[in-house]
Structure formats: C-alpha cells, structure tokens
Design a protein around this motif. Structure first.
Motif, PDB file in Angstrom:
ATOM      1  N   LEU A  91       3.959 -25.808 -41.321  1.00  0.00           N
ATOM      2  CA  LEU A  91       4.761 -26.997 -41.598  1.00  0.00           C
ATOM      3  C   LEU A  91       6.152 -26.861 -40.991  1.00  0.00           C
ATOM      4  CD1 LEU A  91       3.844 -28.000 -45.258  1.00  0.00           C
ATOM      5  CD2 LEU A  91       3.188 -29.118 -43.117  1.00  0.00           C
ATOM      6  N   VAL A  92       6.695 -25.653 -40.997  1.00  0.00           N
ATOM      7  CA  VAL A  92       7.963 -25.401 -40.300  1.00  0.00           C
ATOM      8  C   VAL A  92       7.784 -25.681 -38.808  1.00  0.00           C
ATOM      9  CG1 VAL A  92       9.628 -23.623 -39.646  1.00  0.00           C
ATOM     10  CG2 VAL A  92       8.789 -23.739 -41.993  1.00  0.00           C
ATOM     11  N   ALA A  93       6.645 -25.278 -38.272  1.00  0.00           N
ATOM     12  CA  ALA A  93       6.361 -25.531 -36.857  1.00  0.00           C
ATOM     13  C   ALA A  93       6.245 -27.023 -36.583  1.00  0.00           C
ATOM     14  CB  ALA A  93       5.077 -24.804 -36.447  1.00  0.00           C
ATOM     15  N   VAL A  94       5.662 -27.776 -37.502  1.00  0.00           N
ATOM     16  CA  VAL A  94       5.552 -29.225 -37.332  1.00  0.00           C
ATOM     17  C   VAL A  94       6.932 -29.857 -37.237  1.00  0.00           C
ATOM     18  CG1 VAL A  94       4.867 -31.372 -38.487  1.00  0.00           C
ATOM     19  CG2 VAL A  94       3.275 -29.458 -38.384  1.00  0.00           C
ATOM     20  N   GLU A  95       7.851 -29.435 -38.109  1.00  0.00           N
ATOM     21  CA  GLU A  95       9.210 -29.969 -38.060  1.00  0.00           C
ATOM     22  C   GLU A  95       9.861 -29.684 -36.714  1.00  0.00           C
ATOM     23  OE1 GLU A  95      11.487 -28.492 -41.312  1.00  0.00           O
ATOM     24  OE2 GLU A  95      10.052 -29.156 -42.837  1.00  0.00           O
ATOM     25  N   ALA A  96       9.749 -28.446 -36.258  1.00  0.00           N
ATOM     26  CA  ALA A  96      10.358 -28.074 -34.974  1.00  0.00           C
ATOM     27  C   ALA A  96       9.710 -28.831 -33.821  1.00  0.00           C
ATOM     28  CB  ALA A  96      10.222 -26.567 -34.757  1.00  0.00           C
ATOM     29  N   ALA A  97       8.391 -28.949 -33.834  1.00  0.00           N
ATOM     30  CA  ALA A  97       7.693 -29.643 -32.754  1.00  0.00           C
ATOM     31  C   ALA A  97       8.054 -31.120 -32.720  1.00  0.00           C
ATOM     32  CB  ALA A  97       6.183 -29.468 -32.923  1.00  0.00           C
ATOM     33  N   THR A  98       8.248 -31.715 -33.894  1.00  0.00           N
ATOM     34  CA  THR A  98       8.625 -33.131 -33.951  1.00  0.00           C
ATOM     35  C   THR A  98       9.994 -33.340 -33.315  1.00  0.00           C
ATOM     36  OG1 THR A  98       7.367 -33.363 -36.011  1.00  0.00           O
ATOM     37  CG2 THR A  98       8.934 -35.101 -35.476  1.00  0.00           C
ATOM     38  N   ARG A  99      10.930 -32.453 -33.620  1.00  0.00           N
ATOM     39  CA  ARG A  99      12.258 -32.557 -32.999  1.00  0.00           C
ATOM     40  C   ARG A  99      12.164 -32.361 -31.482  1.00  0.00           C
ATOM     41  NH1 ARG A  99      13.656 -29.655 -37.783  1.00  0.00           N
ATOM     42  NH2 ARG A  99      13.522 -27.670 -36.657  1.00  0.00           N
ATOM     43  N   GLU A 100      11.354 -31.400 -31.051  1.00  0.00           N
ATOM     44  CA  GLU A 100      11.187 -31.175 -29.617  1.00  0.00           C
ATOM     45  C   GLU A 100      10.608 -32.411 -28.934  1.00  0.00           C
ATOM     46  OE1 GLU A 100      11.992 -28.746 -27.607  1.00  0.00           O
ATOM     47  OE2 GLU A 100      12.629 -27.178 -29.005  1.00  0.00           O
ATOM     48  N   ALA A 101       9.636 -33.048 -29.564  1.00  0.00           N
ATOM     49  CA  ALA A 101       9.036 -34.248 -28.979  1.00  0.00           C
ATOM     50  C   ALA A 101      10.053 -35.375 -28.877  1.00  0.00           C
ATOM     51  CB  ALA A 101       7.833 -34.675 -29.818  1.00  0.00           C
ATOM     52  N   ARG A 102      10.894 -35.514 -29.897  1.00  0.00           N
ATOM     53  CA  ARG A 102      11.921 -36.559 -29.865  1.00  0.00           C
ATOM     54  C   ARG A 102      12.922 -36.288 -28.756  1.00  0.00           C
ATOM     55  NH1 ARG A 102      15.011 -36.926 -35.276  1.00  0.00           N
ATOM     56  NH2 ARG A 102      15.746 -34.927 -34.487  1.00  0.00           N
ATOM     57  N   TRP A 103      13.382 -35.049 -28.624  1.00  0.00           N
ATOM     58  CA  TRP A 103      14.326 -34.711 -27.562  1.00  0.00           C
ATOM     59  C   TRP A 103      13.743 -34.970 -26.190  1.00  0.00           C
ATOM     60  CZ3 TRP A 103      15.285 -29.416 -30.292  1.00  0.00           C
ATOM     61  CH2 TRP A 103      16.213 -29.594 -31.330  1.00  0.00           C
ATOM     62  N   ARG A 104      12.468 -34.698 -26.031  1.00  0.00           N
ATOM     63  CA  ARG A 104      11.828 -34.806 -24.724  1.00  0.00           C
ATOM     64  C   ARG A 104      11.247 -36.195 -24.449  1.00  0.00           C
ATOM     65  NH1 ARG A 104       9.934 -29.469 -23.036  1.00  0.00           N
ATOM     66  NH2 ARG A 104      10.926 -27.895 -24.376  1.00  0.00           N
ATOM     67  N   ASP A 105      11.352 -37.100 -25.421  1.00  0.00           N
ATOM     68  CA  ASP A 105      10.717 -38.413 -25.318  1.00  0.00           C
ATOM     69  C   ASP A 105       9.219 -38.237 -25.033  1.00  0.00           C
ATOM     70  OD1 ASP A 105      10.574 -41.164 -25.407  1.00  0.00           O
ATOM     71  OD2 ASP A 105      11.035 -41.427 -23.274  1.00  0.00           O
ATOM     72  N   ALA A 106       8.613 -37.362 -25.790  1.00  0.00           N
ATOM     73  CA  ALA A 106       7.208 -37.014 -25.589  1.00  0.00           C
ATOM     74  C   ALA A 106       6.400 -37.344 -26.838  1.00  0.00           C
ATOM     75  CB  ALA A 106       7.076 -35.517 -25.279  1.00  0.00           C
TER      76      ALA A 106
END
Length: 295
Positions: free
Chosen positions: A16-31
């Motif tokens: 779940l910690v990974a999900v939070e980090a991945a969501t932020r990464e996707a937002r930053w990358r517009d992915a």
C-alpha cells in the motif's frame, strides 16, 4: 501506448505504501497507473472458488479481486485525477512483474512482499526486479525526507550513466535538488598516469583526489544543460561507497543507484552496493540497470 507506472500489490502494508508512491509518480509523469497482483494459486492447482461450507464471497479469486479493488480505492484517494487500471495476472510475482516492466516507465514495489523469503532483509521480488527488470525499479523500504534531495551515487561507469539520467529527470519532476555523491579510496580509484614510467604507481600528492573529482564532473557533464532548473550539489569523499550512501540517505527523499557499476564482479547482475542500499538505506531506492530506459 500511453506511458504508465506499474505497481505490484499483494495486500501487505508495504504494497500500500508502494501504491501511494506509484500514484504520485504517475501524476508527476502524466502517466497511467497500472496495479498488478500476481495470482500464483492457479499454478499450484488449488481450488480458487469459495468453499461449499463458506460464504459466497470467500475463496482465493475473490480475495485477489478485493486486494485490487482496495488498492484502486487507495490510489484514487491519493490522486483522483490519475487514470488507474488493474490486472490479476496468473503467475508468481517475479515473472509477472518482470514481464510488466517491459512496457513501463517505472515499476514500484514494497520492500517486502508475500513472496519474500524469511531471513532476507529485503524481499526476493525487489532483488530480482532490480537485477532483471526492463525499466527502473523503485523500492519503498523507508519513507525518506520529503524535503530532502535526491541522492545520486556516481561511479563514472557506463552502466551508471542511465542512473544519472534517471536522477535528473526525477528531480525535475519532483522539483527537488540532486546531491551527486562520488566516493573513492586508494583501493578502488582509477590510477592517474605516472610521472615517471619507472615508478608506475607513483603520482603527485593529491592526484588521486583530483582525478576522482574530474571523474564526477565528466559523468555529470551535459545533464545540467538538459535540466537547467535542477540544482546540483557535488560531493567527492574519500570513504567506502556503501557507508557514504547509507549516511547520505538519512536526509534524502530518494536514493538513485545503478544496478552495477565500477568494481562489479563479472557474472553478478546486481552489484554489492545496490544490494546494500536495498537492505540498509533510510529512504526509497531507485535502481537503474544499464539496459534500462527512463522514458
């Protein structure tokens, strides 16, 4: 195909910690964010549906669907504007996530998954992906300092060049500083040309330190031109690499290293420094292999 960030989920707190980090990464990358659960039970030929004596919502397949639904809900709370897709893929986690990495910008996982072996400080999935993945792997084993720099381990090797590119691109996305750290000792430094051919191991006082400082400058050359908004601090220290990077990670928001670099042993896919960071760093660690592309 749209750019995407993949995150492995298994129902653990770490994922779940990974999900939070991945969501932020996707937002930053517009992915897009793609949630993947590796469903190993069909391979083991066990019953997947609910028991005849249990509730209809029971069973391994329903449990997997619930894990994915909970992860999707968690991701949407972090960033409602990110497009989320998900999949339950039959197979064991190592193979499933390696295959997913072929079409991802980044794979994010927790430091320990259900597939980890007891006694290992970092899960087997994390070690495998950082060595065999086809894109950079972000391992979330510690929260890090959200206001700290991105610490970049630089060793001057060709394999480390992709790690440098990834760190600068990530810093631009996060609007973070980069601390480019290069370490050396007389045992691992590149020897300068001798003054006297009759004394091939002799040089002027301080020549090793000067050569290592030049190595860092050469490795970073051009990256600041491509990322003019990224502030970079350079440090060249006479110290063991593992000790220096672990200490620097205490105040970092992210540590970036190559999978293998200068001094690596032939035949090892993951270098000793990378493995030490996965086990002992005080912040998330991104491992970038020489074959990776930070698209």
């Amino acid at each position: 195909m749209a750019a995407r960030v993949v995150v492995g989920i298994d129902g653990s707190a770490s994922s779940l910690v990974a999900v939070e980090a991945a969501t932020r990464e996707a937002r930053w990358r517009d992915a897009d964010l793609h949630l993947v659960h590796a469903f190993i039970w069909p391979v083991m030929h066990v019953p997947l549906g609910p028991s005849a004596l249990g509730p209809p919502e029971g069973g391994l397949r329903n449990m997997a669907d619930r894990l994915v639904a909970e992860a999707e809900e968690h991701a949407r709370k972090v960033a409602p504007d990110v497009r989320v897709t998900s999949a339950v893929v039959t197979g064991e986690p190592l193979t499933v996530l390696q295959a997913q990495s072929r079409t991802a910008q980044l794979v994010v996982i927790g430091s320990r998954h259900m597939g980890g072996f007891i006694g290992l400080m970092v899960g087997s999935t994390a070690v495998h992906l950082t060595a065999h993945g086809h894109c950079p792997t972000l391992v979330m084993q510690a929260p890090g300092d959200a206001t700290g720099p991105i610490v970049l381990g630089v060793d001057g090797s060709p394999a480390g060049a992709r790690a440098i590119e990834f760190a600068f691109a990530e810093a631009a996305l996060r609007q973070a500083d980069v601390l480019a750290l290069h370490t050396w000792t007389p045992w691992n430094a590149q020897m300068p040309a001798p003054i006297d051919p009759a004394m091939p191991y002799a040089g002027t006082p301080g020549s090793l330190a000067e050569r290592e400082a030049c190595l860092l400058s050469e490795a970073l050359a051009g990256h600041q031109d491509r990322y003019p908004g990224v502030h970079v601090e350079r440090q060249v220290v006479r110290q063991g690499t593992r000790e220096a990077l672990i200490e620097a990670s205490r105040t970092a928001q992210l540590l970036v290293v190559g999978a293998r670099g200068r001094g690596g042993f032939a035949g090892l896919l993951l270098g000793s420094v990378s493995q030490a960071m996965l086990n002992h760093a005080h912040c998330p660690v991104a491992v970038v292999s020489g074959a990776s592309t930070a698209r």
